[in-house]
Design a protein around this motif. Sequence first.
Motif, short mmCIF file in Angstrom:
data_model
loop_
_atom_site.label_atom_id
_atom_site.label_comp_id
_atom_site.label_asym_id
_atom_site.label_seq_id
_atom_site.Cartn_x
_atom_site.Cartn_y
_atom_site.Cartn_z
N GLY A 32 0.78 -1.23 0.00
CA GLY A 32 0.00 0.00 0.00
C GLY A 32 0.82 1.28 0.00
O GLY A 32 0.37 2.30 -0.53
N MET A 80 -1.01 8.07 4.91
CA MET A 80 -1.69 7.47 6.06
C MET A 80 -1.53 5.96 6.08
O MET A 80 -1.28 5.34 5.05
CB MET A 80 -3.19 7.85 6.08
N ALA A 81 -1.70 5.39 7.26
CA ALA A 81 -1.67 3.93 7.39
C ALA A 81 -2.39 3.53 8.67
O ALA A 81 -2.29 4.21 9.69
CB ALA A 81 -0.24 3.41 7.42
N VAL A 82 -3.09 2.41 8.58
CA VAL A 82 -3.75 1.81 9.75
C VAL A 82 -3.15 0.41 9.92
O VAL A 82 -2.92 -0.30 8.92
CB VAL A 82 -5.28 1.73 9.50
N ARG A 87 -7.84 -2.68 10.38
CA ARG A 87 -8.46 -2.12 9.17
C ARG A 87 -9.93 -2.53 9.04
O ARG A 87 -10.34 -3.56 9.58
CB ARG A 87 -7.68 -2.57 7.92
N GLY A 88 -10.66 -1.73 8.30
CA GLY A 88 -12.06 -2.04 8.01
C GLY A 88 -13.00 -1.75 9.16
O GLY A 88 -14.15 -2.19 9.15
N ARG A 89 -12.53 -1.00 10.14
CA ARG A 89 -13.38 -0.71 11.30
C ARG A 89 -13.59 0.79 11.50
O ARG A 89 -14.06 1.21 12.56
CB ARG A 89 -12.76 -1.30 12.57
N GLY A 90 -13.17 1.57 10.52
CA GLY A 90 -13.49 3.00 10.60
C GLY A 90 -12.35 3.90 11.03
O GLY A 90 -12.52 5.12 11.07
N GLY A 92 -9.50 4.56 9.48
CA GLY A 92 -9.07 5.38 8.34
C GLY A 92 -10.05 6.52 8.08
O GLY A 92 -9.65 7.66 7.85
N SER A 93 -11.34 6.21 8.15
CA SER A 93 -12.36 7.25 7.93
C SER A 93 -12.27 8.32 9.02
O SER A 93 -12.37 9.52 8.72
CB SER A 93 -13.76 6.63 7.96
N ASN A 119 -4.67 -0.22 -5.03
CA ASN A 119 -5.03 -0.06 -3.61
C ASN A 119 -6.51 0.32 -3.48
O ASN A 119 -6.88 1.45 -3.19
CB ASN A 119 -4.13 1.01 -2.99
N ALA A 121 -8.89 -0.39 -1.32
CA ALA A 121 -9.42 0.08 -0.04
C ALA A 121 -9.14 1.57 0.13
O ALA A 121 -10.01 2.36 0.52
CB ALA A 121 -8.82 -0.71 1.11
N TYR A 126 -10.78 7.37 -0.05
CA TYR A 126 -10.60 8.75 -0.51
C TYR A 126 -11.83 9.23 -1.30
O TYR A 126 -12.30 10.36 -1.11
CB TYR A 126 -9.33 8.87 -1.36
N LYS A 128 -14.84 8.26 -0.92
CA LYS A 128 -15.94 8.45 0.04
C LYS A 128 -15.93 9.86 0.61
O LYS A 128 -16.98 10.43 0.91
CB LYS A 128 -15.81 7.40 1.17
C1 LIG Z 1 -6.24 2.58 3.29
C2 LIG Z 1 -6.43 2.41 4.79
C3 LIG Z 1 -5.74 3.56 5.51
C4 LIG Z 1 -7.93 2.42 5.11
O1 LIG Z 1 -8.07 2.38 6.53
P1 LIG Z 1 -9.30 1.61 7.24
O2 LIG Z 1 -9.22 1.89 8.69
O3 LIG Z 1 -9.32 0.19 6.82
O4 LIG Z 1 -10.54 2.39 6.58
P2 LIG Z 1 -12.07 2.35 7.03
O5 LIG Z 1 -12.33 1.14 7.88
O6 LIG Z 1 -12.43 3.67 7.59
O7 LIG Z 1 -12.77 2.15 5.61
C5 LIG Z 1 -12.95 3.27 4.80
C6 LIG Z 1 -13.61 2.91 3.49
O8 LIG Z 1 -12.67 2.22 2.69
C7 LIG Z 1 -13.38 1.24 1.92
N1 LIG Z 1 -12.75 -0.01 2.22
C8 LIG Z 1 -12.20 -0.43 3.39
N2 LIG Z 1 -11.65 -1.64 3.23
C9 LIG Z 1 -11.85 -1.98 1.95
C10 LIG Z 1 -11.49 -3.10 1.16
N3 LIG Z 1 -10.78 -4.13 1.70
N4 LIG Z 1 -11.82 -3.10 -0.15
C11 LIG Z 1 -12.49 -2.07 -0.70
N5 LIG Z 1 -12.86 -0.97 0.01
C12 LIG Z 1 -12.54 -0.95 1.31
C13 LIG Z 1 -14.81 1.36 2.26
O9 LIG Z 1 -15.40 2.22 1.31
C14 LIG Z 1 -14.80 2.02 3.60
O10 LIG Z 1 -15.89 2.83 3.83
P3 LIG Z 1 -17.24 2.23 4.50
O11 LIG Z 1 -16.81 1.44 5.68
O12 LIG Z 1 -18.02 3.46 4.88
O13 LIG Z 1 -17.85 1.42 3.43
C15 LIG Z 1 -5.86 1.04 5.25
O14 LIG Z 1 -6.38 0.03 4.42
C16 LIG Z 1 -4.35 0.94 5.24
O15 LIG Z 1 -3.68 1.40 6.15
N6 LIG Z 1 -3.76 0.32 4.19
C17 LIG Z 1 -2.30 0.14 4.11
C18 LIG Z 1 -1.56 1.45 3.94
C19 LIG Z 1 -2.10 2.24 2.79
O16 LIG Z 1 -2.46 1.70 1.76
N7 LIG Z 1 -2.14 3.57 2.98
C20 LIG Z 1 -2.65 4.48 1.96
C21 LIG Z 1 -1.59 4.81 1.01
S1 LIG Z 1 -2.17 5.93 -0.29
#
Ligand SMILES: CC(C)(COP(=O)(O)OP(=O)(O)OC[C@H]1O[C@@H](n2cnc3c(N)ncnc32)[C@H](O)[C@@H]1OP(=O)(O)O)[C@@H](O)C(=O)NCCC(=O)NCCS
Length: 158
Positions: A32, A80-82, A87-90, A92-93, A119, A121, A126, A128
Amino acid sequence: MADAPFQIRPAHDGDRLPLAVIFAAVAEERDGIATEPPIDIEVRAASWTLDGTLVAVAGAEIVGSLHIDLSRYGFGEIGMAVAREWRGRGAGSALLAAAIEWARERGLHKLTLAVFPHNEAAIALYRKFGFVEEGRRVKQIRRASGELWDTVEMGLLL
Ligand SMILES: CC(C)(COP(=O)(O)OP(=O)(O)OC[C@H]1O[C@@H](n2cnc3c(N)ncnc32)[C@H](O)[C@@H]1OP(=O)(O)O)[C@@H](O)C(=O)NCCC(=O)NCCS
């Protein structure tokens, strides 16, 4: 595990080590973010730019972070990174919502970022929040494997 509420706050000095540990673990995924191993965690912790960094905290644990790199031209560039297990629990949002508020309060006119096209997710997150794709840099990032990865530029006018 039940959904955890996340507290978002500015990073402080005591966060350096957990920030670097999460960053190094995400780099190990080689998926990512642009940075790849090896990462010297002590060096990364000491050099972390706290100004412009927000952290997501669940209980006492730091589960993710977002940094806004302020340019001289009125926009801020996001990274950013989680932590994988959170992940998937809000988180990042919550981080991105707080970053947009933070940027508006400081009078920035725009937030930008670069993301790898695979990427899904991150791109969904973004979009959203209203970020739009502004272009693609072709074979921009050379990976340790020798592969050349495109990046998608995204932006949000504030
Ligand atoms: C990208 C990242 C920061 C998202 O963080 P997160 O805490 O998982 O995000 P959220 O749980 O708030 O999900 C946000 C939205 O992403 C989308 N999403 C989350 N996981 C997803 C997946 N596996 N596939 C597709 N969409 C996904 C959904 O639209 C979700 O919104 P919703 O819950 O309202 O439907 C996380 O996946 C991450 O750290 N990835 C590795 C590092 C990275 O890629 N950083 C960004 C570099 S540009």
